[in-house]
Design a protein around this motif. Structure first.
Motif, short mmCIF file in Angstrom:
data_model
loop_
_atom_site.label_atom_id
_atom_site.label_comp_id
_atom_site.label_asym_id
_atom_site.label_seq_id
_atom_site.Cartn_x
_atom_site.Cartn_y
_atom_site.Cartn_z
N ASP A 28 0.49 17.40 -3.92
CA ASP A 28 1.15 16.76 -5.06
C ASP A 28 1.89 15.47 -4.71
O ASP A 28 2.19 14.69 -5.61
N SER A 29 2.22 15.28 -3.42
CA SER A 29 2.99 14.08 -3.07
C SER A 29 2.70 13.64 -1.64
O SER A 29 2.17 14.41 -0.83
N VAL A 30 3.08 12.41 -1.35
CA VAL A 30 2.92 11.87 -0.01
C VAL A 30 3.80 12.64 0.97
O VAL A 30 3.39 12.91 2.11
N GLU A 31 4.97 13.04 0.54
CA GLU A 31 5.89 13.77 1.41
C GLU A 31 5.28 15.11 1.85
O GLU A 31 5.40 15.49 3.02
N THR A 32 4.63 15.79 0.95
CA THR A 32 3.98 17.05 1.30
C THR A 32 2.84 16.79 2.29
O THR A 32 2.65 17.55 3.24
N ALA A 33 2.10 15.72 2.08
CA ALA A 33 1.01 15.36 3.00
C ALA A 33 1.56 15.02 4.38
O ALA A 33 0.96 15.38 5.40
N LYS A 34 2.70 14.34 4.43
CA LYS A 34 3.33 14.02 5.72
C LYS A 34 3.72 15.29 6.47
O LYS A 34 3.52 15.40 7.68
N LYS A 35 4.26 16.26 5.75
CA LYS A 35 4.63 17.53 6.37
C LYS A 35 3.40 18.22 6.96
O LYS A 35 3.45 18.76 8.06
N ARG A 36 2.30 18.19 6.23
CA ARG A 36 1.06 18.80 6.72
C ARG A 36 0.56 18.07 7.97
O ARG A 36 0.10 18.70 8.92
N ALA A 37 0.65 16.73 7.96
CA ALA A 37 0.22 15.95 9.13
C ALA A 37 1.08 16.27 10.35
O ALA A 37 0.58 16.38 11.47
N LEU A 38 2.38 16.44 10.15
CA LEU A 38 3.27 16.80 11.25
C LEU A 38 2.94 18.18 11.81
O LEU A 38 3.00 18.40 13.02
N LYS A 39 2.56 19.11 10.94
CA LYS A 39 2.16 20.44 11.40
C LYS A 39 0.89 20.35 12.26
O LYS A 39 0.78 21.02 13.28
N VAL A 40 -0.05 19.52 11.82
CA VAL A 40 -1.28 19.33 12.60
C VAL A 40 -0.93 18.76 13.97
O VAL A 40 -1.45 19.21 14.99
N PHE A 41 -0.03 17.79 14.00
CA PHE A 41 0.37 17.18 15.27
C PHE A 41 1.06 18.20 16.17
O PHE A 41 0.78 18.26 17.37
N GLU A 42 1.96 19.00 15.61
CA GLU A 42 2.66 20.01 16.40
C GLU A 42 1.68 21.02 17.00
O GLU A 42 1.80 21.39 18.17
N ARG A 43 0.72 21.46 16.20
CA ARG A 43 -0.29 22.41 16.70
C ARG A 43 -1.14 21.79 17.81
O ARG A 43 -1.50 22.46 18.77
N ALA A 44 -1.47 20.52 17.67
CA ALA A 44 -2.29 19.85 18.68
C ALA A 44 -1.53 19.65 19.98
O ALA A 44 -2.14 19.53 21.05
N ARG A 45 -0.21 19.60 19.92
CA ARG A 45 0.60 19.39 21.12
C ARG A 45 1.00 20.69 21.81
O ARG A 45 1.57 20.66 22.89
N GLN A 46 0.70 21.83 21.22
CA GLN A 46 0.99 23.11 21.87
C GLN A 46 0.05 23.28 23.06
O GLN A 46 -1.06 22.74 23.06
N PRO A 47 0.47 24.04 24.07
CA PRO A 47 -0.35 24.18 25.29
C PRO A 47 -1.80 24.58 25.03
O PRO A 47 -2.71 24.01 25.63
N GLN A 48 -2.05 25.52 24.13
CA GLN A 48 -3.42 25.94 23.89
C GLN A 48 -4.21 24.91 23.10
O GLN A 48 -5.43 24.91 23.11
N GLY A 49 -3.54 23.96 22.43
CA GLY A 49 -4.23 22.93 21.66
C GLY A 49 -4.43 21.64 22.42
O GLY A 49 -5.14 20.74 21.96
N ARG A 50 -3.84 21.52 23.58
CA ARG A 50 -3.95 20.27 24.34
C ARG A 50 -5.35 19.98 24.83
O ARG A 50 -5.67 18.85 25.18
N SER A 51 -6.20 20.99 24.87
CA SER A 51 -7.58 20.76 25.32
C SER A 51 -8.32 19.83 24.36
O SER A 51 -9.31 19.22 24.74
N LEU A 52 -7.85 19.72 23.11
CA LEU A 52 -8.47 18.80 22.16
C LEU A 52 -8.21 17.35 22.52
O LEU A 52 -8.96 16.47 22.13
N GLY A 53 -7.13 17.07 23.24
CA GLY A 53 -6.82 15.71 23.65
C GLY A 53 -6.34 14.84 22.51
O GLY A 53 -6.70 13.67 22.42
N VAL A 54 -5.52 15.37 21.60
CA VAL A 54 -5.02 14.59 20.48
C VAL A 54 -3.78 13.82 20.91
O VAL A 54 -2.84 14.38 21.45
N GLU A 55 -3.81 12.52 20.67
CA GLU A 55 -2.68 11.65 21.02
C GLU A 55 -1.96 11.15 19.78
O GLU A 55 -0.76 10.91 19.81
N THR A 56 -2.68 10.98 18.69
CA THR A 56 -2.12 10.44 17.46
C THR A 56 -2.68 11.20 16.26
O THR A 56 -3.83 11.61 16.27
#
Length: 74
Positions: A28-56
């Protein structure tokens, strides 16, 4: 009215900044989309997700403009 955004996970710059994963979200809003993007980033930075090699993770609106991004350098 809901909007569609793309959340793009980008690999390391040293490896050519390749697109690792793209996720479409309908929210419904950009703010909600930002929260979802931050969750994706947090998951990618967890030890088990680092194998994906996400930097941004960036958020792109329906018109193709980047409206938000977060990086390991931030």
């Amino acid at each position: 009215m809901p909007e569609i955004f793309r959340i793009e996970s980008i690999g390391p710059e040293a490896e050519g900044s390749a697109l690792v994963r793209r996720t479409l979200v309908r929210v419904d809003s950009v703010e909600t989309a930002k929260k979802r993007a931050l969750k994706v980033f947090e998951r990618a930075r967890q030890p088990q997700g680092r194998s994906l090699g996400v930097e941004t993770v960036r958020l792109v609106n329906g018109a193709g403009y980047e409206v938000f991004s977060v990086s390991i350098r931030d």
